[in-house]
Design an enzyme around this catalytic site. Structure first.
Site, PDB file in Angstrom:
ATOM      1  N   GLU A  20       5.791  -0.256   2.404  1.00 20.54           N
ATOM      2  CA  GLU A  20       6.345  -0.188   1.053  1.00 20.54           C
ATOM      3  C   GLU A  20       7.861  -0.038   1.064  1.00 20.54           C
ATOM      4  O   GLU A  20       8.525  -0.330   0.071  1.00 20.54           O
ATOM      5  CB  GLU A  20       5.690   0.932   0.240  1.00 20.54           C
ATOM      6  CG  GLU A  20       6.011   2.325   0.720  1.00 20.54           C
ATOM      7  CD  GLU A  20       5.323   3.392  -0.113  1.00 20.54           C
ATOM      8  OE1 GLU A  20       5.268   3.273  -1.339  1.00 20.54           O
ATOM      9  OE2 GLU A  20       4.844   4.347   0.500  1.00 20.54           O
TER      10      GLU A  20
ATOM     11  N   THR B 207       0.826  -1.200   0.000  1.00 19.32           N
ATOM     12  CA  THR B 207       0.000   0.000   0.000  1.00 19.32           C
ATOM     13  C   THR B 207       0.865   1.256   0.000  1.00 19.32           C
ATOM     14  O   THR B 207       1.865   1.338   0.708  1.00 19.32           O
ATOM     15  CB  THR B 207      -0.899   0.022   1.251  1.00 19.32           C
ATOM     16  OG1 THR B 207      -1.639  -1.183   1.287  1.00 19.32           O
ATOM     17  CG2 THR B 207      -1.825   1.200   1.240  1.00 19.32           C
ATOM     18  N   HIS B 208       0.477   2.234  -0.806  1.00 18.25           N
ATOM     19  CA  HIS B 208       1.167   3.519  -0.856  1.00 18.25           C
ATOM     20  C   HIS B 208       0.174   4.610  -0.484  1.00 18.25           C
ATOM     21  O   HIS B 208      -0.929   4.618  -1.012  1.00 18.25           O
ATOM     22  CB  HIS B 208       1.716   3.780  -2.256  1.00 18.25           C
ATOM     23  CG  HIS B 208       2.308   5.153  -2.397  1.00 18.25           C
ATOM     24  ND1 HIS B 208       3.556   5.443  -1.903  1.00 18.25           N
ATOM     25  CD2 HIS B 208       1.811   6.295  -2.928  1.00 18.25           C
ATOM     26  CE1 HIS B 208       3.807   6.730  -2.154  1.00 18.25           C
ATOM     27  NE2 HIS B 208       2.767   7.243  -2.767  1.00 18.25           N
ATOM     28  N   PRO B 209       0.489   5.483   0.385  1.00 24.22           N
ATOM     29  CA  PRO B 209       1.708   5.566   1.188  1.00 24.22           C
ATOM     30  C   PRO B 209       1.582   4.736   2.456  1.00 24.22           C
ATOM     31  O   PRO B 209       0.552   4.742   3.106  1.00 24.22           O
ATOM     32  CB  PRO B 209       1.805   7.045   1.527  1.00 24.22           C
ATOM     33  CG  PRO B 209       0.381   7.500   1.594  1.00 24.22           C
ATOM     34  CD  PRO B 209      -0.372   6.665   0.582  1.00 24.22           C
TER      35      PRO B 209
END
Length: 66
Positions: A50, A44-46
């Protein structure tokens, strides 16, 4: 990381959101997920998870060659 099996043997996480990252690593260890699988995962970003891609890639590049 075990150089023969690529399994994660343990981890110490000292960062913002360490609880998020260590739980993911603990789950991977219990499930037998390799470091390469974690490194190549899409996270998942942000999020702090990551960063695993870069951290594990860095560990792999400094691992001794047998």
């Amino acid at each position: 990381m075990d150089p023969d099996t690529d399994l994660v043997l343990g981890a110490t996480v000292f960062s913002v959101d360490a609880q998020e990252v260590i739980n993911l690593i603990a789950l991977a260890m219990r499930a037998g997920v390799t470091a390469s699988m974690l490194r190549d995962g899409i996270w998942t970003h942000p999020s702090s998870t990551e960063a695993l891609n870069e951290v594990l890639a860095g560990l792999a590049s400094t691992a001794p060659v047998a």
